[in-house]
Design a protein around this motif. Structure first.
Motif, PDB file in Angstrom:
ATOM      1  N   ALA A   1       3.544   6.065  -5.446  1.00 55.70           N
ATOM      2  CA  ALA A   1       3.481   6.156  -6.905  1.00 55.70           C
ATOM      3  C   ALA A   1       2.346   7.081  -7.336  1.00 55.70           C
ATOM      4  O   ALA A   1       2.528   7.938  -8.211  1.00 55.70           O
ATOM      5  CB  ALA A   1       3.302   4.768  -7.505  1.00 55.70           C
ATOM      6  N   PHE A   2       1.198   6.934  -6.699  1.00 56.26           N
ATOM      7  CA  PHE A   2       0.073   7.821  -7.024  1.00 56.26           C
ATOM      8  C   PHE A   2       0.422   9.274  -6.704  1.00 56.26           C
ATOM      9  O   PHE A   2       0.198  10.180  -7.511  1.00 56.26           O
ATOM     10  CB  PHE A   2      -1.175   7.420  -6.223  1.00 56.26           C
ATOM     11  CG  PHE A   2      -2.034   6.384  -6.892  1.00 56.26           C
ATOM     12  CD1 PHE A   2      -2.808   6.709  -8.001  1.00 56.26           C
ATOM     13  CD2 PHE A   2      -2.085   5.085  -6.407  1.00 56.26           C
ATOM     14  CE1 PHE A   2      -3.617   5.751  -8.605  1.00 56.26           C
ATOM     15  CE2 PHE A   2      -2.879   4.121  -7.014  1.00 56.26           C
ATOM     16  CZ  PHE A   2      -3.643   4.454  -8.120  1.00 56.26           C
ATOM     17  N   GLN A   3       0.961   9.464  -5.528  1.00 56.87           N
ATOM     18  CA  GLN A   3       1.264  10.828  -5.089  1.00 56.87           C
ATOM     19  C   GLN A   3       2.218  11.533  -6.034  1.00 56.87           C
ATOM     20  O   GLN A   3       2.002  12.664  -6.432  1.00 56.87           O
ATOM     21  CB  GLN A   3       1.896  10.794  -3.693  1.00 56.87           C
ATOM     22  CG  GLN A   3       0.986  10.334  -2.606  1.00 56.87           C
ATOM     23  CD  GLN A   3      -0.242  11.177  -2.509  1.00 56.87           C
ATOM     24  OE1 GLN A   3      -0.185  12.337  -2.151  1.00 56.87           O
ATOM     25  NE2 GLN A   3      -1.393  10.619  -2.864  1.00 56.87           N
TER      26      GLN A   3
ATOM     27  N   GLN B   1      -4.632   5.064 -16.174  1.00 56.00           N
ATOM     28  CA  GLN B   1      -3.300   4.530 -16.461  1.00 56.00           C
ATOM     29  C   GLN B   1      -2.894   3.500 -15.425  1.00 56.00           C
ATOM     30  O   GLN B   1      -2.248   2.503 -15.748  1.00 56.00           O
ATOM     31  CB  GLN B   1      -2.290   5.671 -16.528  1.00 56.00           C
ATOM     32  CG  GLN B   1      -2.508   6.563 -17.739  1.00 56.00           C
ATOM     33  CD  GLN B   1      -1.440   7.623 -17.890  1.00 56.00           C
ATOM     34  OE1 GLN B   1      -1.254   8.440 -17.003  1.00 56.00           O
ATOM     35  NE2 GLN B   1      -0.735   7.594 -19.002  1.00 56.00           N
ATOM     36  N   ALA B   2      -3.262   3.752 -14.174  1.00 62.46           N
ATOM     37  CA  ALA B   2      -2.948   2.782 -13.122  1.00 62.46           C
ATOM     38  C   ALA B   2      -3.639   1.453 -13.398  1.00 62.46           C
ATOM     39  O   ALA B   2      -3.070   0.382 -13.188  1.00 62.46           O
ATOM     40  CB  ALA B   2      -3.364   3.328 -11.758  1.00 62.46           C
TER      41      ALA B   2
ATOM     42  N   ASP C   1       4.799   3.688 -11.865  1.00 61.51           N
ATOM     43  CA  ASP C   1       6.235   3.941 -11.802  1.00 61.51           C
ATOM     44  C   ASP C   1       6.816   4.120 -13.202  1.00 61.51           C
ATOM     45  O   ASP C   1       7.733   4.899 -13.413  1.00 61.51           O
ATOM     46  CB  ASP C   1       6.956   2.781 -11.097  1.00 61.51           C
ATOM     47  CG  ASP C   1       6.817   2.889  -9.580  1.00 61.51           C
ATOM     48  OD1 ASP C   1       6.482   3.982  -9.095  1.00 61.51           O
ATOM     49  OD2 ASP C   1       7.036   1.875  -8.889  1.00 61.51           O
ATOM     50  N   ARG C   2       6.267   3.368 -14.118  1.00 60.38           N
ATOM     51  CA  ARG C   2       6.758   3.472 -15.482  1.00 60.38           C
ATOM     52  C   ARG C   2       6.546   4.879 -16.052  1.00 60.38           C
ATOM     53  O   ARG C   2       7.298   5.322 -16.913  1.00 60.38           O
ATOM     54  CB  ARG C   2       6.018   2.461 -16.367  1.00 60.38           C
ATOM     55  CG  ARG C   2       6.923   1.526 -17.121  1.00 60.38           C
ATOM     56  CD  ARG C   2       6.213   0.908 -18.285  1.00 60.38           C
ATOM     57  NE  ARG C   2       4.924   0.309 -17.920  1.00 60.38           N
ATOM     58  CZ  ARG C   2       4.780  -0.944 -17.506  1.00 60.38           C
ATOM     59  NH1 ARG C   2       5.827  -1.746 -17.414  1.00 60.38           N
ATOM     60  NH2 ARG C   2       3.587  -1.416 -17.206  1.00 60.38           N
ATOM     61  N   LEU C   3       5.555   5.573 -15.553  1.00 58.15           N
ATOM     62  CA  LEU C   3       5.227   6.897 -16.088  1.00 58.15           C
ATOM     63  C   LEU C   3       6.037   8.009 -15.436  1.00 58.15           C
ATOM     64  O   LEU C   3       5.999   9.150 -15.865  1.00 58.15           O
ATOM     65  CB  LEU C   3       3.740   7.183 -15.856  1.00 58.15           C
ATOM     66  CG  LEU C   3       2.776   6.228 -16.551  1.00 58.15           C
ATOM     67  CD1 LEU C   3       1.379   6.390 -15.992  1.00 58.15           C
ATOM     68  CD2 LEU C   3       2.791   6.479 -18.051  1.00 58.15           C
TER      69      LEU C   3
ATOM     70  N   VAL D   1       0.833  -1.197   0.000  1.00 54.86           N
ATOM     71  CA  VAL D   1       0.000   0.000   0.000  1.00 54.86           C
ATOM     72  C   VAL D   1       0.875   1.258   0.000  1.00 54.86           C
ATOM     73  O   VAL D   1       0.600   2.218  -0.708  1.00 54.86           O
ATOM     74  CB  VAL D   1      -0.944  -0.030   1.218  1.00 54.86           C
ATOM     75  CG1 VAL D   1      -1.583   1.324   1.444  1.00 54.86           C
ATOM     76  CG2 VAL D   1      -2.024  -1.090   1.010  1.00 54.86           C
ATOM     77  N   ARG D   2       1.927   1.214   0.765  1.00 52.51           N
ATOM     78  CA  ARG D   2       2.835   2.355   0.815  1.00 52.51           C
ATOM     79  C   ARG D   2       3.428   2.643  -0.560  1.00 52.51           C
ATOM     80  O   ARG D   2       3.431   3.783  -1.026  1.00 52.51           O
ATOM     81  CB  ARG D   2       3.947   2.069   1.819  1.00 52.51           C
ATOM     82  CG  ARG D   2       5.136   3.030   1.756  1.00 52.51           C
ATOM     83  CD  ARG D   2       6.165   2.659   2.808  1.00 52.51           C
ATOM     84  NE  ARG D   2       7.364   3.477   2.729  1.00 52.51           N
ATOM     85  CZ  ARG D   2       8.532   3.047   2.276  1.00 52.51           C
ATOM     86  NH1 ARG D   2       8.673   1.817   1.822  1.00 52.51           N
ATOM     87  NH2 ARG D   2       9.582   3.852   2.250  1.00 52.51           N
TER      88      ARG D   2
END
Lengths: 160, 160
Positions: free
Chosen positions: A34-36, A131-132, B156-158, A28-29
């Motif tokens: 990655a989102f942030q 994209q995620a 992460d790829r982005l 989750v971290r």
DNA sequence: TCCATTTGGATAGAAATCTAAGTAATATTG
DNA sequence: CAATATTACTTAGATTTCTATCCAAATGGA
């Protein structure tokens, strides 16, 4: 090479290992970061920081909330809200007015500029989510959503 | 009550809504905060902060790493590592020595105190994971893990 | 060998959070 | 009605994290 102590230092009792890969918390971290990072990168060109983002999201849905209501909906403590709103006021995204009924109460209003940003920024968020989810089926995503929500509920119950 | 403008302010174009509930980012953020808060609460009695936690986890597995290696494994930028290690040194959890070969390189070693903490703290982490997973079957969890890892990879790829 | 590049850390400064402790306005109650 | 409690927000201070620089040691060519 490097065979010095191995059995011993890795915990005297059996089962004392716990690789991050098995840990829901780590998964989750990593996802959160990655989102942030991506969100931050994509909204920065519009002069919006991540800290302002959550408040915009709520205010786009309902304008004129008090700071307390905002804090609750955004899920942040009030001092955080104070700081975010100060920066948003400085950035010309909101203005605050005291309620006439209750002079303690500060109401927060989006500026026209902030309202216009909605059309630009919501698609950014939607795009990141898309994209995620690339390569993830709807059924998979729905199970994911269900599981993560249950875990969050489980943990929240323990916090009080 | 509160029927003032509704259609209009909610975005002039169709499809301009995006409720947080549909957003993977929000789900992940909420879960992350739930994990963090609980972890913080449970390790605080041992005098360990959340910022120190990740470094301990890595060092319990392999001691004597350089700061750069630590940063990579923990997934933090180096200035973050510097700050965390300073606090850990102050708290008597690590000591740092310059490598003889390469005087730039700082090696980080756990103190006996920090090594002893492993037996206390790893179970705390494992317990949180177990509590989070309550009511979640193994199969569900495995799909969850798979999906969240894929999403993280996608994002992460982005980033680069 | 000497200068430029690379590498490992550190510092500065900003942002996003939190907890704990204020202050001021309103509500409650003896 | 006056004393007390509650509510809404603010301030203070700490932590965790980042990006952008900077410094010092090591390395590699010319």
């Amino acid at each position: 090479m490097k065979a010095t102590r191995k059995k011993k230092s890795n915990g005297s009792a059996r089962g004392i290992e716990f690789p991050p890969h098995d840990s829901a918390g780590y998964l989750v971290r990593d996802a959160h970061r990655a989102f942030q990072h991506l969100l931050e990168k994509r909204i920065a060109p519009y002069g919006v920081t991540r800290g302002q983002w959550y408040f915009l999201r709520v205010l786009w849905t309902q304008d004129g909330l008090s700071q307390r209501e905002l804090s609750e909906r955004v899920g942040m403590m009030e001092p955080t809200t104070v700081i975010a709103l100060q920066s948003m006021e400085k950035a010309g995204l909101v203005r605050r007015s005291r309620s006439a009924d209750d002079k303690r109460r500060a109401q927060v209003w989006l500026t026209p500029k902030a309202k216009r940003l909605k059309q630009r920024l919501l698609p950014v968020a939607r795009h990141i989510t898309m994209q995620a989810r690339e390569g993830v089926t709807r059924a998979e995503f729905e199970l994911f959503r269900d599981v993560i929500a249950r875990m969050t509920t489980n943990l929240d119950r323990l916090k009080r």
